[in-house]
Design an enzyme around this catalytic site. Structure first.
Site, mmCIF file in Angstrom:
data_model
loop_
_atom_site.group_PDB
_atom_site.id
_atom_site.type_symbol
_atom_site.label_atom_id
_atom_site.label_comp_id
_atom_site.label_asym_id
_atom_site.label_seq_id
_atom_site.Cartn_x
_atom_site.Cartn_y
_atom_site.Cartn_z
ATOM 1 N N CYS A 190 0.783 -0.986 0.149
ATOM 2 C CA CYS A 190 0.072 -0.013 -0.035
ATOM 3 C C CYS A 190 0.970 1.191 -0.070
ATOM 4 O O CYS A 190 2.310 1.021 -0.008
ATOM 5 C CB CYS A 190 -1.133 0.005 1.375
ATOM 6 N N HIS A 238 15.437 -12.487 11.863
ATOM 7 C CA HIS A 238 15.456 -12.271 13.525
ATOM 8 C C HIS A 238 13.945 -12.182 13.767
ATOM 9 O O HIS A 238 13.630 -12.646 14.839
ATOM 10 C CB HIS A 238 15.951 -10.747 13.783
#
Length: 143
Positions: A65, A98
């Site tokens: 978006c 991570h």
């Protein structure tokens, strides 16, 4: 790999280009829309992308978006979804390594198309490191 993709009107053109790029790379892509660049409400597309990953119908997702904030906020309402906003390759890699992100959210108004493709490719080809990160990721989910 099976990939879910969706956008709003601001991300529509990038979505179409990224779909073609992913298919060239041999991925199976499920397009959750929209089908035109007409103004739409991003939750109508972010929720189905997130649901498809929750239900294991797709492995990873791409949402696009204008700022990436709306689609990320929406997707992250789903249990088990870890949607990360990335505007650089390194952030996309770290989101996977991570955080074990399973949806990448790209801000179409802030990155060019070529970088958006690179971010997507980095996201899809980077593995979760596990180890010390696994404990942290496990603490994200609310029961």
């Amino acid at each position: 790999m099976k990939i879910a993709i969706g956008s709003d009107h601001a991300g529509f053109d990038y979505k179409e280009e990224i779909i073609a790029y992913l298919k060239e790379l041999g991925h199976e892509v499920q397009d959750f829309g929209p089908s035109t660049a007409d103004s739409v409400d991003y939750p109508d597309f972010a929720h189905p992308v997130a649901t498809s990953i929750e239900n294991a119908k797709n492995e990873l997702g791409v949402l696009i978006c204008g700022s990436a904030n709306g689609v990320a906020i929406t997707a992250n309402k789903h249990q088990g979804i870890r949607a990360a906003i990335a505007w650089q390759n390194e952030i996309a890699a770290l989101a996977r390594q991570h955080n074990n992100a399973n949806i990448i959210c790209i801000p179409a108004r802030f990155v060019d198309l070529e970088l958006a493709k690179k971010i997507t490719q980095t996201f899809l080809t980077t593995d979760f490191e596990g180890g010390r990160h696994a404990n942290r990721v496990n603490k994200i989910a609310c029961s």
